[in-house]
Design an enzyme around this catalytic site. Structure first.
Site, PDB file in Angstrom:
ATOM      1  CG  ASP A 129      -2.089  -0.989   1.047  1.00 46.59           C
ATOM      2  OD1 ASP A 129      -2.276  -1.503  -0.071  1.00 46.59           O
ATOM      3  OD2 ASP A 129      -2.782  -1.259   2.043  1.00 46.59           O
ATOM      4  CG  ASP A 163      -2.642   8.682   7.754  1.00 47.62           C
ATOM      5  OD1 ASP A 163      -1.527   9.027   7.325  1.00 47.62           O
ATOM      6  OD2 ASP A 163      -2.881   7.515   8.111  1.00 47.62           O
ATOM      7  CG  ASP A 170       1.552  10.551  22.926  1.00 53.09           C
ATOM      8  OD1 ASP A 170       1.768  11.383  23.832  1.00 53.09           O
ATOM      9  OD2 ASP A 170       1.865   9.355  23.008  1.00 53.09           O
ATOM     10  CE1 TYR A 198       0.057   4.822  14.437  1.00 50.00           C
ATOM     11  CE2 TYR A 198       0.146   7.127  13.835  1.00 50.00           C
ATOM     12  CZ  TYR A 198       0.472   6.105  14.699  1.00 50.00           C
ATOM     13  OH  TYR A 198       1.218   6.372  15.810  1.00 50.00           O
ATOM     14  CD  GLN A 223       4.682   7.007   1.174  1.00 50.02           C
ATOM     15  OE1 GLN A 223       4.251   7.742   0.297  1.00 50.02           O
ATOM     16  NE2 GLN A 223       4.639   5.684   1.046  1.00 50.02           N
TER      17      GLN A 223
END
Length: 293
Positions: free
Chosen positions: A72, A147, A176, A189, A247
């Site tokens: 992915d 995301d 966080d 995620y 990324q």
């Protein structure tokens, strides 16, 4: 039926299995009388290939279809580059889960023959963009299919920030960080952070707090066209980051604001006709398939 004449091939680097599948696809495409075009990175590790080579940008301009071989993550990178050109993309899974790359390597010729003959479905997946501003001026931006994640970076300390949706104040939070996910990214995620699974056809975003300091903080689902703003508190002692699809990374500072909104271009994602989102969830996430229960 779309006519696929020039077919781009993109592959994840560092995998002999990916190279094997690329070579199979080259033979198949030549046998079908089509013109394969290798993306320059994968071409560089295939000496003697004797194929046409293109950058991702050029591939978006000259191809009718792009096949991504990998996981992915490979398709995410291709999606961000190719979505503005409207070129359809299909994925061959050489990764782990494979929510986006759903053709198995052992069935690549059969499934691609179906696609080339017009037996496929198309999903239009929207992308979102994030812009970081400092004193009102942009200092960095990223594009995402999955995301945008606000996180502490190398620090382990909590982040204090305020969230606004359509210029309306929502809350101030210490946590966080925050995951802002598209429906495509809801099985990534966001899912690990306790967010809901959203069907890919939904026009919505989900906001998932990461280890919030208050137990009442819960994921929020909002309209996909909503404009979001996250303001990092000036009282922060840490310098958090945002990551786009894991990324692209942009460092932030106390006082910075992060602006997130849908982008106009969509990814045209091709699936074989037997694609079933819920079956994919069952097989990838280990849901029970026993219909007699």
């Amino acid at each position: 039926m779309e006519q696929f004449r020039n077919v781009g091939l993109i592959g994840r680097l560092g995998s002999p299995q990916v190279i094997d599948t690329i070579k199979r696809l080259l033979r198949f495409l030549h046998d079908e009388g089509l013109t394969p075009i290798l993306e320059e990175s994968i071409a560089s590790v295939m000496p003697g290939h004797n194929q046409q080579v293109a950058t991702l940008k050029l591939m978006g301009e000259i191809t009718d279809l792009v096949i991504v071989v990998g996981g992915d993550g490979s398709l995410l990178g291709a999606a961000r580059a190719l979505a503005p050109f409207g070129v359809p993309v299909v994925g061959v899974n050489r990764g782990r889960l494979g929510f986006l790359t759903d053709i198995r390597p052992d069935e690549v010729e059969a499934k691609m023959r179906e696609v080339l003959s017009g037996k496929y479905s198309v999903e239009n997946r929207f992308l979102i963009g994030a812009t970081v501003k400092r004193k009102g001026e942009p200092i960095g931006e990223g594009l995402c299919l999955n995301d945008v994640i606000l996180h502490p970076g190398k620090s382990t300390r909590m982040i204090s920030f305020s969230l606004y949706i359509e210029d309306q104040f929502v809350y101030q939070q210490r946590s966080d960080g925050l995951i802002v996910s598209t429906p495509t990214g809801s099985t990534a995620y966001s899912l690990s952070g306790g967010g809901p699974i959203m069907h890919p056809k939904l026009d919505a975003l989900v906001l998932v707090p990461m280890f919030p300091h208050t137990l009442s903080s819960r994921p929020i689902v909002v309209d996909g066209n909503a404009e979001l703003k996250i303001v990092i508190s000036e009282k922060n002692e840490t310098y958090p980051h945002i990551s786009c699809d894991g990324q692209t990374h942009i460092p932030c500072a106390p006082g910075d604001s992060i602006h997130i909104r849908k982008r106009p271009h969509k990814l045209k994602l091709i699936h074989p006709l037997n694609y079933d989102f819920y079956e994919t969830c069952r097989s990838k996430l280990g849901w029970t398939a026993d219909q007699g229960a």
